[in-house]
Design a protein around this motif. Structure first.
Motif, PDB file in Angstrom:
ATOM      1  N   THR A  22     -84.796  37.134  40.528  1.00  0.00           N
ATOM      2  CA  THR A  22     -85.453  37.869  39.439  1.00  0.00           C
ATOM      3  C   THR A  22     -84.398  38.742  38.771  1.00  0.00           C
ATOM      4  O   THR A  22     -84.165  39.889  39.161  1.00  0.00           O
ATOM      5  CB  THR A  22     -86.617  38.745  39.983  1.00  0.00           C
ATOM      6  N   PRO A  23     -83.725  38.206  37.757  1.00  0.00           N
ATOM      7  CA  PRO A  23     -82.581  38.927  37.184  1.00  0.00           C
ATOM      8  C   PRO A  23     -82.919  40.318  36.671  1.00  0.00           C
ATOM      9  O   PRO A  23     -82.084  41.233  36.728  1.00  0.00           O
ATOM     10  CB  PRO A  23     -82.148  38.021  36.019  1.00  0.00           C
ATOM     11  N   SER A  24     -84.169  40.519  36.192  1.00  0.00           N
ATOM     12  CA  SER A  24     -84.493  41.836  35.633  1.00  0.00           C
ATOM     13  C   SER A  24     -84.541  42.921  36.706  1.00  0.00           C
ATOM     14  O   SER A  24     -84.552  44.107  36.395  1.00  0.00           O
ATOM     15  CB  SER A  24     -85.828  41.778  34.879  1.00  0.00           C
ATOM     16  N   LYS A  25     -84.566  42.527  37.984  1.00  0.00           N
ATOM     17  CA  LYS A  25     -84.561  43.538  39.064  1.00  0.00           C
ATOM     18  C   LYS A  25     -83.162  44.102  39.305  1.00  0.00           C
ATOM     19  O   LYS A  25     -82.984  44.997  40.123  1.00  0.00           O
ATOM     20  CB  LYS A  25     -85.086  42.915  40.360  1.00  0.00           C
ATOM     21  N   GLY A  90     -82.204  30.162  27.879  1.00  0.00           N
ATOM     22  CA  GLY A  90     -82.715  30.278  29.247  1.00  0.00           C
ATOM     23  C   GLY A  90     -84.193  30.617  29.253  1.00  0.00           C
ATOM     24  O   GLY A  90     -84.869  30.516  28.230  1.00  0.00           O
ATOM     25  N   GLY A  91     -84.671  31.032  30.413  1.00  0.00           N
ATOM     26  CA  GLY A  91     -86.090  31.376  30.583  1.00  0.00           C
ATOM     27  C   GLY A  91     -86.730  30.574  31.699  1.00  0.00           C
ATOM     28  O   GLY A  91     -87.911  30.239  31.627  1.00  0.00           O
ATOM     29  N   TYR A  92     -85.919  30.306  32.728  1.00  0.00           N
ATOM     30  CA  TYR A  92     -86.413  29.622  33.932  1.00  0.00           C
ATOM     31  C   TYR A  92     -87.221  28.369  33.620  1.00  0.00           C
ATOM     32  O   TYR A  92     -88.234  28.082  34.257  1.00  0.00           O
ATOM     33  CB  TYR A  92     -87.217  30.584  34.808  1.00  0.00           C
ATOM     34  N   TRP A  93     -86.847  27.639  32.598  1.00  0.00           N
ATOM     35  CA  TRP A  93     -87.462  26.364  32.208  1.00  0.00           C
ATOM     36  C   TRP A  93     -88.956  26.527  31.889  1.00  0.00           C
ATOM     37  O   TRP A  93     -89.694  25.563  31.856  1.00  0.00           O
ATOM     38  CB  TRP A  93     -87.284  25.304  33.308  1.00  0.00           C
ATOM     39  N   GLN A  94     -89.405  27.765  31.664  1.00  0.00           N
ATOM     40  CA  GLN A  94     -90.833  27.970  31.434  1.00  0.00           C
ATOM     41  C   GLN A  94     -91.131  29.002  30.362  1.00  0.00           C
ATOM     42  O   GLN A  94     -92.285  29.229  30.024  1.00  0.00           O
ATOM     43  CB  GLN A  94     -91.559  28.331  32.736  1.00  0.00           C
ATOM     44  N   TYR A  95     -90.131  29.695  29.848  1.00  0.00           N
ATOM     45  CA  TYR A  95     -90.352  30.529  28.670  1.00  0.00           C
ATOM     46  C   TYR A  95     -89.080  30.582  27.836  1.00  0.00           C
ATOM     47  O   TYR A  95     -88.058  30.019  28.209  1.00  0.00           O
ATOM     48  CB  TYR A  95     -90.870  31.941  28.991  1.00  0.00           C
ATOM     49  N   GLY A  96     -89.200  31.253  26.680  1.00  0.00           N
ATOM     50  CA  GLY A  96     -88.092  31.268  25.727  1.00  0.00           C
ATOM     51  C   GLY A  96     -88.250  30.128  24.736  1.00  0.00           C
ATOM     52  O   GLY A  96     -89.014  29.179  24.975  1.00  0.00           O
ATOM     53  N   HIS A 157     -77.441  29.543  28.774  1.00  0.00           N
ATOM     54  CA  HIS A 157     -77.655  30.796  29.495  1.00  0.00           C
ATOM     55  C   HIS A 157     -78.693  30.583  30.596  1.00  0.00           C
ATOM     56  O   HIS A 157     -79.786  30.062  30.332  1.00  0.00           O
ATOM     57  CB  HIS A 157     -78.169  31.867  28.516  1.00  0.00           C
ATOM     58  N   SER A 158     -78.338  30.967  31.821  1.00  0.00           N
ATOM     59  CA  SER A 158     -79.286  30.968  32.924  1.00  0.00           C
ATOM     60  C   SER A 158     -79.837  29.557  33.149  1.00  0.00           C
ATOM     61  O   SER A 158     -79.061  28.634  33.407  1.00  0.00           O
ATOM     62  CB  SER A 158     -80.380  32.002  32.620  1.00  0.00           C
ATOM     63  N   ALA A 159     -81.154  29.341  32.998  1.00  0.00           N
ATOM     64  CA  ALA A 159     -81.683  27.982  33.140  1.00  0.00           C
ATOM     65  C   ALA A 159     -81.042  27.061  32.104  1.00  0.00           C
ATOM     66  O   ALA A 159     -80.869  25.860  32.341  1.00  0.00           O
ATOM     67  CB  ALA A 159     -83.195  27.996  32.976  1.00  0.00           C
TER      68      ALA A 159
HETATM   69  N1  LIG Z   1     -88.721  36.572  35.047  1.00  0.00           N
HETATM   70  C1  LIG Z   1     -87.313  36.797  34.962  1.00  0.00           C
HETATM   71  C2  LIG Z   1     -86.814  36.524  33.567  1.00  0.00           C
HETATM   72  C3  LIG Z   1     -85.685  35.566  33.539  1.00  0.00           C
HETATM   73  O1  LIG Z   1     -85.255  35.129  34.568  1.00  0.00           O
HETATM   74  C4  LIG Z   1     -85.091  35.178  32.231  1.00  0.00           C
HETATM   75  C5  LIG Z   1     -85.555  35.755  31.063  1.00  0.00           C
HETATM   76  C6  LIG Z   1     -84.987  35.414  29.853  1.00  0.00           C
HETATM   77  C7  LIG Z   1     -83.955  34.503  29.796  1.00  0.00           C
HETATM   78  C8  LIG Z   1     -83.484  33.918  30.972  1.00  0.00           C
HETATM   79  C9  LIG Z   1     -84.078  34.245  32.199  1.00  0.00           C
HETATM   80  N2  LIG Z   1     -83.653  33.684  33.376  1.00  0.00           N
HETATM   81  C10 LIG Z   1     -83.274  32.382  33.577  1.00  0.00           C
HETATM   82  O2  LIG Z   1     -83.410  31.451  32.820  1.00  0.00           O
HETATM   83  C11 LIG Z   1     -86.992  38.239  35.315  1.00  0.00           C
HETATM   84  O3  LIG Z   1     -87.892  39.069  35.434  1.00  0.00           O
HETATM   85  O4  LIG Z   1     -85.826  38.548  35.467  1.00  0.00           O
END
Ligand SMILES: N[C@@H](CC(=O)c1ccccc1NC=O)C(=O)O
Length: 331
Positions: A22-25, A90-96, A157-159
């Protein structure tokens, strides 16, 4: 040997894994919620600005699927022989979405680089296999439409870094053309999906362990069908200082100069890629991307193109990077 662990130990371990992914943590300046809100605001503003101020073609179909769309942003110079930066959000393959991900468009187009922002079908609509295929098809589309391009640079980025990294393994023959890939910029990515399977990230993805492994570049580097078309195609693996230890491990192990016992002969360096690894100083998982809206951000300096970061490291000018842990990739 049978290892007995208690229910409370199990919940501690799963809790820790959840936190690591959970990157935001792990942010140090703003709280988690505020960081996520700011990230999406900055992305939306940058996209509005790019669409208002740059010549662009939006929602261009790269395939027949409803979600097969890219936005293309052009430099002022009238030419089609630009370098192209293809960005996978990015967005963990489920948002963004591409509609809030044009972070680097203004700074890069101002310097003569065309930027493509890719849309793909996030979960639950899309599966990992489909997303990987969409990114491959979007890259092929750019190559076919702009055959005179001065190189395609894949950035994720990320995912999105995971999806971009999967292009290292793509067999392009079935696509009829090999994209002129000249570089990979993999930012705060995940390259081994196995740990994700037992986290909440997997809820909409429904990945099995087998599916996770099939879609893990870390597990398939030996199967890369071809070496990069251009032997000088650099792969830059970057992680933010305030990314979690697991994110650091993922980047380091993917890059690693020497094989580890965990991934024997499965690293970029040991497979012959010209890879570099860098920890970007004092940024978290989100700042590392939202800083791309700034012209003076280190990743936006295109002279000498493609990656001034590599050039800066080679010349010993580390500037804002943390010099630790860099090793030049062997080739
Ligand atoms: N739910 C994740 C959000 C997150 O991982 C994320 C958010 C925006 C763009 C990239 C992300 N991470 C991986 O794709 C968090 O709270 O850190």
């Amino acid at each position: 040997m049978i290892l007995l662990i208690s229910a409370s130990q199990v919940s501690r371990i799963t809790g820790e894994l959840e936190k690591q992914y959970t990157p935001s943590k792990w942010t140090v300046r703003l709280g988690a919620e505020e960081t996520l809100k700011t990230f999406s605001q900055i992305g939306s503003q940058a996209t509005s600005k790019a669409r208002a101020t740059r010549r662009s073609q939006l929602h261009v179909p790269y395939g027949d699927g409803k979600g097969d769309k890219i936005d293309i942003y052009f430099p002022d110079v009238a030419s089609e022989a630009w370098p192209f930066l293809v960005f996978v959000h990015g967005g963990y393959w489920q948002y963004g979405s591409k509609d809030e991900s044009a972070f680097m468009v203004n700074p890069l187009t101002a310097q003569g680089v065309a930027v493509v922002v890719v849309a793909y079908d996030i979960a639950p609509k899309g599966t990992l296999d489909q997303m990987v295929d969409q990114v491959a098809r979007s890259t092929v589309f750019v190559q076919k439409r702009y055959p005179c391009n001065e190189g395609i640079y894949l950035c994720g980025h990320s995912a999105g870094a995971h999806l971009a990294a999967m292009m290292l393994l793509t067999n392009w023959t079935k696509h009829g053309v090999t994209p002129n890939l000249r570089g990979f910029l993999l930012i705060s990515g995940i390259y081994d999906l196995e740990p994700i399977v037992s986290t909440s990230v997997n809820a909409p993805l429904h990945m099995t362990l087998e599916g996770a492994r099939r879609n893990s570049p870390q597990w398939h580097l030996e199967a890369a069908p071809v070496k990069p078309a251009d032997p000088a195609c650099p792969v830059l693996v970057i992680v933010g200082q305030h990314d979690s230890p697991e994110f650091h491990r993922q980047s380091r192990e993917f890059y690693q100069r020497h094989a580890s016992s965990h991934f024997p002969a499965q690293t970029l360096c040991t497979r012959g890629w010209k890879a570099s690894f860098e920890e970007l100083h004092d940024v978290d998982h989100f700042e590392i991307i939202w800083n791309l809206t700034q012209e003076d951000d280190v990743l936006n300096q295109v002279e000498p193109w493609p990656f001034p970061l590599v050039a800066a490291i080679h010349s010993g000018q580390h500037g804002p990077f943390s010099p630790i842990e860099f090793e030049e990739g062997s080739f």
